[in-house]
Design a protein around this motif. Structure first.
Motif, mmCIF file in Angstrom:
data_model
loop_
_atom_site.group_PDB
_atom_site.id
_atom_site.type_symbol
_atom_site.label_atom_id
_atom_site.label_comp_id
_atom_site.label_asym_id
_atom_site.label_seq_id
_atom_site.Cartn_x
_atom_site.Cartn_y
_atom_site.Cartn_z
ATOM 1 N N LEU A 35 0.819 -1.207 0.000
ATOM 2 C CA LEU A 35 0.000 0.000 0.000
ATOM 3 C C LEU A 35 0.858 1.265 0.000
ATOM 4 C CD1 LEU A 35 -2.787 -0.984 2.581
ATOM 5 C CD2 LEU A 35 -2.942 -1.035 0.078
ATOM 6 N N THR A 36 2.088 1.157 0.480
ATOM 7 C CA THR A 36 2.963 2.331 0.517
ATOM 8 C C THR A 36 3.455 2.720 -0.876
ATOM 9 O OG1 THR A 36 5.009 1.043 0.832
ATOM 10 C CG2 THR A 36 3.756 1.644 2.811
ATOM 11 N N GLU A 37 3.283 1.843 -1.863
ATOM 12 C CA GLU A 37 3.847 2.068 -3.200
ATOM 13 C C GLU A 37 2.942 2.907 -4.093
ATOM 14 O OE1 GLU A 37 4.564 -1.840 -4.698
ATOM 15 O OE2 GLU A 37 5.922 -2.399 -3.040
ATOM 16 N N HIS A 38 1.740 3.210 -3.647
ATOM 17 C CA HIS A 38 0.788 3.934 -4.491
ATOM 18 C C HIS A 38 0.169 5.087 -3.725
ATOM 19 C CE1 HIS A 38 0.961 0.820 -7.599
ATOM 20 N NE2 HIS A 38 0.988 -0.043 -6.600
ATOM 21 N N LEU A 80 -1.445 11.422 -0.956
ATOM 22 C CA LEU A 80 -1.601 10.552 0.213
ATOM 23 C C LEU A 80 -1.386 9.119 -0.248
ATOM 24 C CD1 LEU A 80 -2.682 10.739 3.289
ATOM 25 C CD2 LEU A 80 -4.829 9.880 2.315
ATOM 26 N N ASN A 81 -0.416 8.415 0.347
ATOM 27 C CA ASN A 81 -0.254 7.019 -0.079
ATOM 28 C C ASN A 81 -1.342 6.150 0.542
ATOM 29 O OD1 ASN A 81 0.602 5.811 2.444
ATOM 30 N ND2 ASN A 81 2.692 6.505 2.075
ATOM 31 N N LEU A 82 -1.540 4.977 -0.055
ATOM 32 C CA LEU A 82 -2.657 4.128 0.364
ATOM 33 C C LEU A 82 -2.468 3.567 1.766
ATOM 34 C CD1 LEU A 82 -3.600 2.169 -2.890
ATOM 35 C CD2 LEU A 82 -4.575 4.296 -1.975
ATOM 36 N N TRP A 83 -1.241 3.436 2.226
ATOM 37 C CA TRP A 83 -1.016 3.000 3.602
ATOM 38 C C TRP A 83 -1.576 4.034 4.578
ATOM 39 C CZ3 TRP A 83 -0.267 -0.554 7.050
ATOM 40 C CH2 TRP A 83 0.277 -0.243 8.292
ATOM 41 N N LYS A 84 -1.313 5.301 4.303
ATOM 42 C CA LYS A 84 -1.850 6.347 5.165
ATOM 43 C C LYS A 84 -3.370 6.437 5.047
ATOM 44 C CE LYS A 84 2.298 9.197 5.504
ATOM 45 N NZ LYS A 84 2.891 10.542 5.323
ATOM 46 N N LEU A 85 -3.888 6.285 3.838
ATOM 47 C CA LEU A 85 -5.344 6.287 3.665
ATOM 48 C C LEU A 85 -5.975 5.149 4.455
ATOM 49 C CD1 LEU A 85 -7.903 7.392 2.204
ATOM 50 C CD2 LEU A 85 -7.430 5.703 0.403
ATOM 51 N N TYR A 86 -5.370 3.971 4.375
ATOM 52 C CA TYR A 86 -5.852 2.816 5.136
ATOM 53 C C TYR A 86 -5.894 3.123 6.627
ATOM 54 C CZ TYR A 86 -5.399 -1.795 7.401
ATOM 55 O OH TYR A 86 -5.552 -2.893 8.215
ATOM 56 N N ASN A 87 -4.850 3.784 7.140
ATOM 57 C CA ASN A 87 -4.816 4.118 8.558
ATOM 58 C C ASN A 87 -5.794 5.228 8.929
ATOM 59 O OD1 ASN A 87 -2.616 2.735 10.413
ATOM 60 N ND2 ASN A 87 -1.798 2.790 8.324
ATOM 61 N N LEU A 88 -6.132 6.090 7.982
ATOM 62 C CA LEU A 88 -7.195 7.060 8.267
ATOM 63 C C LEU A 88 -8.518 6.332 8.492
ATOM 64 C CD1 LEU A 88 -6.500 10.027 5.796
ATOM 65 C CD2 LEU A 88 -5.843 9.793 8.199
ATOM 66 N N PHE A 89 -8.753 5.270 7.715
ATOM 67 C CA PHE A 89 -9.986 4.498 7.886
ATOM 68 C C PHE A 89 -9.952 3.682 9.174
ATOM 69 C CE2 PHE A 89 -10.894 5.640 3.556
ATOM 70 C CZ PHE A 89 -12.273 5.538 3.441
ATOM 71 N N LEU A 140 -8.477 -0.338 -4.201
ATOM 72 C CA LEU A 140 -7.982 0.916 -4.777
ATOM 73 C C LEU A 140 -6.583 0.722 -5.379
ATOM 74 C CD1 LEU A 140 -9.031 3.485 -2.005
ATOM 75 C CD2 LEU A 140 -10.210 2.995 -4.163
ATOM 76 N N GLN A 141 -5.773 -0.069 -4.699
ATOM 77 C CA GLN A 141 -4.437 -0.360 -5.213
ATOM 78 C C GLN A 141 -4.520 -1.036 -6.578
ATOM 79 O OE1 GLN A 141 -2.097 -2.970 -2.691
ATOM 80 N NE2 GLN A 141 -0.888 -3.646 -4.443
ATOM 81 N N GLY A 142 -5.442 -1.997 -6.714
ATOM 82 C CA GLY A 142 -5.617 -2.676 -7.995
ATOM 83 C C GLY A 142 -6.014 -1.716 -9.099
ATOM 84 N N ALA A 143 -6.840 -0.742 -8.758
ATOM 85 C CA ALA A 143 -7.256 0.244 -9.754
ATOM 86 C C ALA A 143 -6.091 1.130 -10.168
ATOM 87 C CB ALA A 143 -8.392 1.096 -9.196
ATOM 88 N N LEU A 144 -5.259 1.548 -9.210
ATOM 89 C CA LEU A 144 -4.115 2.400 -9.523
ATOM 90 C C LEU A 144 -3.060 1.650 -10.334
ATOM 91 C CD1 LEU A 144 -3.709 4.291 -6.121
ATOM 92 C CD2 LEU A 144 -4.689 5.169 -8.246
#
Length: 332
Positions: free
Chosen positions: A221-224, A283-292, A318-322
């Motif tokens: 998740l940190t890669e996107h 915002l990377n997806l790891w941070k988005l995940y932690n917001l949730f 979301l990662q798959g879409a990106l």
């Protein structure tokens, strides 16, 4: 993949007992769930809380104390040699009563021994701090626990009716105490008739959980990243999702987060110390995940784990879409 998890060399073995024969050091992190919950000690649940019974035969249900003890025993056996902390326990929805001889007293005059109490909903976690990894600078430790919500059981029955439990194993982000749980580490409606069946289920879950795969999933998740505009669209679509027709929702990955949680996600996109946006709004997806998962702390105990799992599924979609592997209605 053995190197996927970094183990700190433990002190001489610190087994986890909760029967007062031996005590591990207490957990020091803040609450893993907030909502309307209260922290309680194991001794209070074991010694002071009454145990609900089946109405038709007055036989007791499996107690919350027995659930915690069974899980602690399994963790101590399967993670022998690791440091294991005492369980953190939070409860909600108190069911109060009084002894018969105090039935005519005003509530303000009740003595402590005249009061009865148990909590309808209980969640606990047991942390194994010597099994850890780091993602995007955040230290994660292995965590095992469960939920017992008596409101899911049919108390107007006889002993032998299936009782409902939720079991999980995953990681806790020590930066924020957010719980990270994925599908293979979660039994959302585990039904048993006996404590022996409950123990067997705990062992099966711990044996089948793939911690390396879970860590890899979160690391990716940190890669996107998404832009501020994409975040705004994402949040708008998340608010739209509950209002779609049933047929339309069936075509879209499920989102279990409500409006209050989404408001928290939006606020923390700007203000969270650890997971807010970059200066350019990305915002990377790891941070988005932690917001949730952070917003999930306001969830009631009986829904908490379902939303925890939903958060990782949502971020991975979301990662798959990106990556161009799939389409996402939330980002289109």
């Amino acid at each position: 993949m053995e190197n996927a998890i970094f183990r700190v060399q433990p002190e001489p073995q610190v087994p986890m007992y909760i029967n007062n024969q031996e005590t591990a050091q207490p957990a020091v992190s803040s609450a893993f769930i907030e909502a309307n919950t209260t922290a309680v000690a194991f001794s209070e649940i074991q010694e002071k809380h009454i145990i609900p019974v089946y109405v038709k035969d007055n036989e007791p249900l499996i107690s919350q104390a027995d659930f915690i003890t069974s899980t602690a025993d399994a963790v101590s056996e399967l993670f022998r040699g690791e440091q294991i902390l005492q369980p953190q326990i939070r409860v909600s929805h108190p069911i109060k009563g009084r002894t018969p001889d105090a039935r005519h007293k005003p509530a303000s005059q009740l003595q402590e021994w005249e009061k009865t109490l148990y909590y309808e909903r209980m969640m606990f976690v047991i942390e194994v701090p010597t099994i850890m990894d780091t993602i995007d600078g955040n230290l994660l430790t292995l965590t095992i626990g469960g939920v017992k919500a008596y409101n899911l059981d049919n108390l107007y029955n006889k002993k032998g009716a299936a009782e409902h439990f939720k079991l999980f194993v995953g990681f806790k982000n020590l930066v924020c105490t957010n719980m990270c749980v994925r599908t293979d580490g979660y039994l959302e409606d585990f039904r048993v008739n006996t404590i022996e069946q409950l123990r067997a289920g705990i062992y099966r879950l711990l044996d089948s959980y793939d911690q390396h795969r879970h860590l890899q999933q979160m690391q990716k998740l940190t890669e996107h990243s998404i832009s501020e505009q994409q975040f705004a669209q994402l949040l708008g679509r998340c608010r739209m999702y509950p209002h779609l027709s049933t047929a339309d929702r069936k075509q879209i990955p499920t989102l279990l987060y409500g409006d209050s949680q989404l408001t928290t996600v939006c606020r923390d996109y700007y203000k969270d110390v650890n997971f807010c946006k970059q200066e350019d709004g990305r915002l990377n997806l790891w941070k988005l995940y932690n917001l949730f998962t952070g917003a999930n702390k306001s969830t009631y105990i009986d829904q908490f784990l379902d939303r925890s799992v939903n958060a990782i599924d949502f971020a991975t979609q979301l990662q798959g879409a990106l990556e161009g592997r799939s389409a996402s209605w939330y980002l289109n």
